[in-house]
Design an enzyme around this catalytic site. Structure first.
Site, PDB file in Angstrom:
ATOM      1  N   ASP A 178      46.576  38.258  35.629  1.00  0.00           N
ATOM      2  CA  ASP A 178      47.568  37.286  35.139  1.00  0.00           C
ATOM      3  C   ASP A 178      46.653  36.495  33.922  1.00  0.00           C
ATOM      4  OD1 ASP A 178      49.586  35.816  35.638  1.00  0.00           O
ATOM      5  OD2 ASP A 178      49.134  34.930  37.846  1.00  0.00           O
ATOM      6  N   ASP A 235      46.827  33.926  38.670  1.00  0.00           N
ATOM      7  CA  ASP A 235      45.426  32.332  38.485  1.00  0.00           C
ATOM      8  C   ASP A 235      46.316  31.907  39.955  1.00  0.00           C
ATOM      9  OD1 ASP A 235      48.828  31.516  38.066  1.00  0.00           O
ATOM     10  OD2 ASP A 235      48.235  30.822  36.273  1.00  0.00           O
ATOM     11  N   SER A 236      46.934  31.890  40.947  1.00  0.00           N
ATOM     12  CA  SER A 236      46.739  31.177  42.197  1.00  0.00           C
ATOM     13  C   SER A 236      45.526  31.269  43.136  1.00  0.00           C
ATOM     14  CB  SER A 236      48.079  31.235  42.727  1.00  0.00           C
ATOM     15  OG  SER A 236      47.623  33.197  43.150  1.00  0.00           O
ATOM     16  N   GLU A 271      60.369  33.800  39.993  1.00  0.00           N
ATOM     17  CA  GLU A 271      60.119  32.649  41.027  1.00  0.00           C
ATOM     18  C   GLU A 271      60.940  32.006  41.471  1.00  0.00           C
ATOM     19  OE1 GLU A 271      56.233  30.067  42.406  1.00  0.00           O
ATOM     20  OE2 GLU A 271      55.541  31.067  40.598  1.00  0.00           O
ATOM     21  N   LYS A 300      49.764  39.616  32.989  1.00  0.00           N
ATOM     22  CA  LYS A 300      51.029  39.266  33.881  1.00  0.00           C
ATOM     23  C   LYS A 300      50.726  38.252  32.623  1.00  0.00           C
ATOM     24  CE  LYS A 300      51.774  36.360  37.547  1.00  0.00           C
ATOM     25  NZ  LYS A 300      52.430  35.277  36.824  1.00  0.00           N
TER      26      LYS A 300
END
Length: 275
Positions: A88, A49-50, A187, A118
Site C-alpha cells: 500500500d 496500510d491496515s 471495498e 496499491k
C-alpha cells in the site's frame, strides 16, 4: 536450489489474466512468519496500510508512514516466494502529483522488491496511476470505501447508498481501469454495485465487503482468524485465535507459577568434562 526447482512468483500479468477465471485468493500480510504460512494458499499478499491499526494500534491508517510500509514490505517479501506481493501507498505519499506518486512507488518497489503497489484511487488518482503504469510500476487500485478518506467521509461507511454516490464509485472503477491498473479492490459496496463494476471493467476485481461475483476476495488476515473481539460485517471468522491464544498463555502462566515449566524435557543436561 536449482533453477528447475525454484518456485515462480506470480506476476501482475498473471493476475490480470485471471479476469473471469478462477477466483483470486488474497490476504493481508505484515511480517515474514505469517507471509510464510499464507504464501502457498494465496495468489496475492497485500502489505496493507491496515498494519497501522492491526499491528501498531493506531486509530486509523492516517498515521502510517512510507518507512513503515517499506519495513513491513521487506519482511513479507522475505517470508514469501510464490504470491504476488503488493504494498500500500500510505496517506500523503501520492496525492500531490503524479511525480510524487511515482517517486514514492519506485522507492517502495526498489527497497522491498515487491511486485506491485496499491493506491486508493478516487477519480483524481487516475492521472497518477497512468503516470506510474507507463513507467513500469504495476498498480492495484482501491475504490468504494477508502479507509484513507474515512475522516473526510465521517467514518467507515459503505458506499453507493445514493444514485450519485453509486455513479461516483462506478466512475472511480472505470477511471482506475482505464488509467492502467491491473486489478481493483472494491471495498464496502452493495452486492449489485460490485457485480455491475465487475462487469464494467476489463481487469480483475477483488472484493472486500463486496460481491462473491468479484474476480477474487481479500480480507485482513487477523480479522478472519479471529484475533480481535470486533470485526466488520463482511468478515467471516475461520478461527478464534484470540480465545486459543488466551487459553495457551493461561496454561503457560499456570505452569510457570506452579514450577511445572520448565520440566526435565525443556532443560539442558550437559556432561561435565574431566580435567
Amino acid at each position: 536450489m536449482s533453477a528447475q526447482t525454484q518456485v515462480r512468483r506470480i506476476t501482475a500479468p498473471d493476475i490480470r489474466a485471471r479476469k473471469g477465471g478462477e477466483p483470486l485468493v488474497c490476504l493481508t500480510a505484515y511480517d515474514a512468519p505469517m507471509a510464510r504460512i499464507l504464501d502457498p494458499h494465496c495468489d496475492l499478499l497485500l502489505v496493507g496500510d491496515s498494519v497501522g491499526m492491526v499491528v501498531h494500534g493506531l486509530d486509523s491508517t492516517i498515521g502510517v508512514t512510507l518507512d513503515m510500509m517499506i519495513m513491513h514490505g521487506k519482511a513479507v517479501m522475505r517470508g514469501s516466494k510464490r504470491a504476488l506481493v503488493a504494498v500500500d501507498m500510505p496517506f500523503g505519499s501520492y496525492e500531490s502529483s503524479p511525480q510524487q506518486a511515482f517517486e514514492n512507488a519506485a522507492r517502495i518497489m526498489s527497497e522491498t522488491g515487491c511486485q506491485a503497489i496499491k493506491i486508493e484511487s478516487g477519480t483524481y488518482a487516475a492521472q497518477s496511476i497512468a503516470f506510474m503504469a507507463e513507467r513500469s510500476i504495476p498498480v492495484v487500485g482501491h475504490i468504494g470505501l477508502r479507509p484513507q478518506a474515512a475522516l473526510a467521509d465521517g467514518g467507515y461507511k459503505a458506499k453507493g447508498r445514493t444514485d450519485a454516490e453509486r455513479q461516483r464509485v462506478i466512475d472511480e472503477a472505470r477511471a482506475t481501469a482505464d488509467a492502467g491498473a491491473f486489478a481493483i479492490v472494491i471495498e464496502g459496496v452493495a452486492e449489485d454495485l460490485a457485480d455491475e463494476i465487475t462487469q464494467a471493467v476489463d481487469v480483475p476485481t477483488i472484493g472486500i465487503g463486496a460481491s462473491s461475483a468479484c474476480d477474487g476476495q481479500i480480507l485482513v488476515t487477523q480479522d478472519m482468524l479471529g484475533v480481535f473481539e470486533w470485526t466488520p460485517k463482511f468478515v467471516k471468522r475461520y478461527d478464534n485465535m484470540a480465545e486459543r491464544t488466551d487459553a495457551a498463555v493461561a496454561r503457560y502462566a499456570e505452569e510457570v507459577r506452579s514450577r511445572a515449566f520448565p520440566s526435565s524435557a525443556e532443560v539442558y543436561t550437559l556432561k561435565r568434562k574431566d580435567g
